[in-house]
Design a protein around this motif. Structure first.
Motif, PDB file in Angstrom:
ATOM      1  N   GLY A  87      43.316  61.959  12.186  1.00 15.60           N
ATOM      2  CA  GLY A  87      43.365  61.438  13.383  1.00 15.60           C
ATOM      3  C   GLY A  87      43.304  62.377  14.642  1.00 15.60           C
ATOM      4  N   SER A  88      42.979  63.851  14.199  1.00 18.02           N
ATOM      5  CA  SER A  88      42.857  64.956  15.169  1.00 18.02           C
ATOM      6  C   SER A  88      41.536  65.029  15.910  1.00 18.02           C
ATOM      7  N   GLY A  89      40.558  64.370  15.087  1.00 22.36           N
ATOM      8  CA  GLY A  89      39.158  64.478  15.681  1.00 22.36           C
ATOM      9  C   GLY A  89      38.225  65.706  15.346  1.00 22.36           C
ATOM     10  N   VAL A  90      39.108  66.755  14.637  1.00 24.24           N
ATOM     11  CA  VAL A  90      38.469  68.123  14.412  1.00 24.24           C
ATOM     12  C   VAL A  90      39.031  68.551  12.919  1.00 24.24           C
ATOM     13  N   ILE A  91      38.260  69.258  12.571  1.00 22.62           N
ATOM     14  CA  ILE A  91      38.584  70.036  11.350  1.00 22.62           C
ATOM     15  C   ILE A  91      38.577  71.417  11.302  1.00 22.62           C
ATOM     16  N   THR A  92      39.528  71.953  10.799  1.00 25.25           N
ATOM     17  CA  THR A  92      39.676  73.468  10.974  1.00 25.25           C
ATOM     18  C   THR A  92      39.320  74.185   9.772  1.00 25.25           C
ATOM     19  N   HIS A  93      38.707  75.392  10.107  1.00 22.80           N
ATOM     20  CA  HIS A  93      38.024  76.270   8.864  1.00 22.80           C
ATOM     21  C   HIS A  93      38.265  77.544   8.996  1.00 22.80           C
ATOM     22  N   THR A  94      39.027  77.959   7.728  1.00 24.16           N
ATOM     23  CA  THR A  94      39.511  79.304   7.836  1.00 24.16           C
ATOM     24  C   THR A  94      38.626  80.228   6.878  1.00 24.16           C
ATOM     25  N   THR A  95      38.219  81.319   7.390  1.00 28.68           N
ATOM     26  CA  THR A  95      37.254  82.417   6.641  1.00 28.68           C
ATOM     27  C   THR A  95      37.745  83.527   6.847  1.00 28.68           C
ATOM     28  N   GLN A  96      37.418  84.405   5.764  1.00 29.28           N
ATOM     29  CA  GLN A  96      37.915  85.848   5.703  1.00 29.28           C
ATOM     30  C   GLN A  96      36.838  86.839   6.289  1.00 29.28           C
ATOM     31  N   SER A  97      37.335  87.652   7.137  1.00 33.22           N
ATOM     32  CA  SER A  97      36.225  88.596   7.847  1.00 33.22           C
ATOM     33  C   SER A  97      36.817  89.734   7.837  1.00 33.22           C
ATOM     34  N   ILE A  98      36.259  90.827   8.305  1.00 34.86           N
ATOM     35  CA  ILE A  98      36.754  92.260   8.223  1.00 34.86           C
ATOM     36  C   ILE A  98      37.837  92.453   9.176  1.00 34.86           C
ATOM     37  N   PHE A  99      37.900  91.456  10.073  1.00 37.03           N
ATOM     38  CA  PHE A  99      39.309  91.508  11.115  1.00 37.03           C
ATOM     39  C   PHE A  99      40.400  90.586  10.621  1.00 37.03           C
ATOM     40  N   GLY A 100      40.258  90.245   9.392  1.00 32.62           N
ATOM     41  CA  GLY A 100      41.275  89.400   8.747  1.00 32.62           C
ATOM     42  C   GLY A 100      40.822  87.784   8.376  1.00 32.62           C
ATOM     43  N   MET A 101      42.033  86.955   8.459  1.00 34.70           N
ATOM     44  CA  MET A 101      41.521  85.784   8.327  1.00 34.70           C
ATOM     45  C   MET A 101      41.495  85.096   9.709  1.00 34.70           C
ATOM     46  N   MET A 102      40.067  84.246   9.843  1.00 38.00           N
ATOM     47  CA  MET A 102      39.735  83.595  11.416  1.00 38.00           C
ATOM     48  C   MET A 102      39.688  82.228  11.009  1.00 38.00           C
ATOM     49  N   GLN A 103      40.070  81.490  12.292  1.00 41.07           N
ATOM     50  CA  GLN A 103      40.231  80.018  12.194  1.00 41.07           C
ATOM     51  C   GLN A 103      39.172  79.358  13.077  1.00 41.07           C
ATOM     52  N   THR A 104      38.487  78.784  12.853  1.00 39.74           N
ATOM     53  CA  THR A 104      37.559  77.914  13.742  1.00 39.74           C
ATOM     54  C   THR A 104      37.700  76.359  13.735  1.00 39.74           C
ATOM     55  N   GLN A 105      37.516  75.797  14.931  1.00 38.16           N
ATOM     56  CA  GLN A 105      37.508  74.134  14.818  1.00 38.16           C
ATOM     57  C   GLN A 105      36.253  73.840  15.117  1.00 38.16           C
ATOM     58  N   GLY A 106      36.165  72.633  14.575  1.00 37.08           N
ATOM     59  CA  GLY A 106      34.900  71.934  14.774  1.00 37.08           C
ATOM     60  C   GLY A 106      35.101  70.354  14.716  1.00 37.08           C
ATOM     61  N   VAL A 107      33.929  69.568  15.229  1.00 34.01           N
ATOM     62  CA  VAL A 107      33.948  68.100  15.446  1.00 34.01           C
ATOM     63  C   VAL A 107      34.210  67.644  13.887  1.00 34.01           C
ATOM     64  N   CYS A 108      34.941  66.590  13.536  1.00 32.37           N
ATOM     65  CA  CYS A 108      35.137  65.991  12.024  1.00 32.37           C
ATOM     66  C   CYS A 108      33.787  65.431  12.053  1.00 32.37           C
ATOM     67  N   PRO A 109      33.024  65.625  10.925  1.00 36.74           N
ATOM     68  CA  PRO A 109      31.887  64.940  10.628  1.00 36.74           C
ATOM     69  C   PRO A 109      32.042  63.660  10.389  1.00 36.74           C
ATOM     70  N   THR A 110      33.185  63.090   9.860  1.00 38.28           N
ATOM     71  CA  THR A 110      33.160  61.688   9.547  1.00 38.28           C
ATOM     72  C   THR A 110      33.236  60.665  10.735  1.00 38.28           C
ATOM     73  N   CYS A 111      34.305  61.024  11.660  1.00 36.72           N
ATOM     74  CA  CYS A 111      34.419  60.317  12.772  1.00 36.72           C
ATOM     75  C   CYS A 111      33.650  60.567  14.014  1.00 36.72           C
ATOM     76  N   GLN A 112      33.016  61.820  14.056  1.00 34.53           N
ATOM     77  CA  GLN A 112      32.294  62.284  15.347  1.00 34.53           C
ATOM     78  C   GLN A 112      33.391  62.670  16.294  1.00 34.53           C
ATOM     79  N   GLY A 113      34.438  63.078  15.634  1.00 29.65           N
ATOM     80  CA  GLY A 113      35.558  63.509  17.150  1.00 29.65           C
ATOM     81  C   GLY A 113      36.385  62.531  17.471  1.00 29.65           C
ATOM     82  N   GLU A 114      36.321  61.179  17.121  1.00 25.56           N
ATOM     83  CA  GLU A 114      37.091  60.084  17.462  1.00 25.56           C
ATOM     84  C   GLU A 114      38.691  60.081  17.037  1.00 25.56           C
ATOM     85  N   GLY A 115      38.761  60.448  15.911  1.00 20.45           N
ATOM     86  CA  GLY A 115      40.095  60.321  15.040  1.00 20.45           C
ATOM     87  C   GLY A 115      40.321  59.183  14.308  1.00 20.45           C
TER      88      GLY A 115
END
Length: 384
Positions: A174-202
């Motif tokens: 229901g949020s319309g977004v999905i969160t990706h967590t990746t490891q980088s040289i700066f530590g754990m980074m979080q980014t958000q993107g549009v949900c591919p299933t509902c195209q952001g509608e939730g």
């Protein structure tokens, strides 16, 4: 209520700042006062909203031009810039509006800024309207039959078949977004993107409407009444909020932008809010003086008293007889400028020629030095 600050001052940029400079300035302020960095700080939240409001106006060339010309008293935006806007908006609304400034949707990486489910906005429509000077003087309401996207009557704009309901998206919950967590040289980074299933509608539709195929909109026609304020000019754009294309699945309607074109007038020449009228006098009236009638844009006539010896090129200014300023902004009404011309007959009868010849050698018909210098100066001014 606190007095609003100039938008350029809010962002800390000059009035000639480029679009990129405005974008960078807003990003810097928004990061500084982001709610996730200032939890519970109401002052920081207000500064964040103030910056978002300034950026909303200045990043768009059309609204920036209107702000530069009219300040906060914008006559085309439905009540002025910033009226009842960002100060009362939900923070999620601002995140979704300007997430692109930060390279993605929302403000991912700060550990918050939950993005609101996608709400579609209908496209804007553009119309042209030609107005006469009389219509510009009074203001006018025009009706247009507009072909545009309208809500589907079968599903009432939901996109779902009757009896079917939307269900929460199983991917984003229901949020319309999905969160990706990746490891980088700066530590754990979080980014958000549009949900591919509902195209952001939730939400997702299990059974789509057969008429609109789940879009919630179909092509249709609507008669739209558009009020054009008095005093508009060629090239101006009047924005009509909410009368454009309907948004998908009961989203937000787009706007209509009405581009103003102006018909030429056979009686008056427009110069800003002033009107110029050429008054053609016969020679006796110019020489002896007297009263003459001058037409106005309202259709009435005013009587003007002329002095004896009125010269060609002389101008008379009738205050307040021109066009109004747009919604009263500026210096009220313009003036009616009367330019004097004198008619010289092309043909004369024998008696008329004899009468004219009697005065040919009179000093009064030759003009004195001061009159000649005045006429010459007007001639020079015409080319400057």
């Amino acid at each position: 209520m606190a007095q609003k600050r100039d938008y350029y001052e809010v962002l800390g940029v000059q009035k000639n700042a480029t679009e990129d400079e405005i974008k960078k300035a807003y990003r810097k302020i928004a990061i500084k006062y982001h709610p996730d960095r200032n939890p519970g700080d109401k002052e920081a939240e207000e500064k964040f909203k103030e910056a978002a409001e300034a950026y909303n106006v200045l990043h768009d060339p059309k609204s920036r031009q209107q702000y530069d010309q009219f300040g906060f008293n914008n006559p085309f935006g439905g009540g002025g810039f910033g009226d009842g806007g960002f100060s009362s908006m939900n923070m999620d609304d601002i995140f979704s509006m300007f997430g692109d400034v930060f390279g993605g949707h929302g403000f991912g990486g700060f550990g918050g800024g939950q993005r609101r489910p996608q709400q579609y906005r209908g496209g804007d429509l553009r119309l042209k309207v030609r107005l006469s000077l009389e219509e510009i003087n009074q203001g006018v309401t025009k009706k247009f039959k507009v072909r545009k996207d309208v809500p589907c009557s079968h599903c009432h704009g939901t996109g779902a078949e009757a009896g079917s309901v939307k269900e929460q998206c199983p991917t984003c919950h229901g949020s319309g977004v999905i969160t990706h967590t990746t490891q980088s040289i700066f530590g754990m980074m979080q980014t958000q993107g549009v949900c591919p299933t509902c195209q952001g509608e939730g939400s997702v539709i299990k059974s789509k409407c057969p008429e609109c195929h789940g879009e919630g909109i179909v092509k249709g026609e609507e008669v739209v009444e558009i009020k054009i304020p008095a005093g508009v000019a060629e090239g101006m754009v009047v924005n009509v909020p909410g009368k454009g294309n309907a948004g998908r699945r009961n989203g937000v309607n787009g706007d209509i932008q009405v581009f103003i074109e102006e018909d030429k007038n056979d009686t008056f020449i427009r110069d800003g809010n002033d009107l110029i009228y050429n008054l053609l006098l016969d020679f006796p009236t110019a020489a002896l003086g007297g009263e003459v009638e001058v037409p106005t844009i309202e259709g009435s006539k005013v009587r003007v008293k002329l002095e004896n010896g009125t010269q060609p090129g002389k101008t008379l200014r009738l205050r307040g007889k021109g066009l109004p300023a747009v919604q009263g902004y500026g210096n009220g009404r313009g003036d009616l400028v009367v330019n004097i011309s004198v008619y010289v007959p092309k043909t004369l009868s024998r008696e008329e020629k004899e009468a004219v010849l009697k005065f040919k050698d009179s000093d009064n018909f030759k003009g004195d030095k001061q009159t000649k210098e005045t006429i010459f100066q007007r001639f020079k001014n015409y080319f400057n």
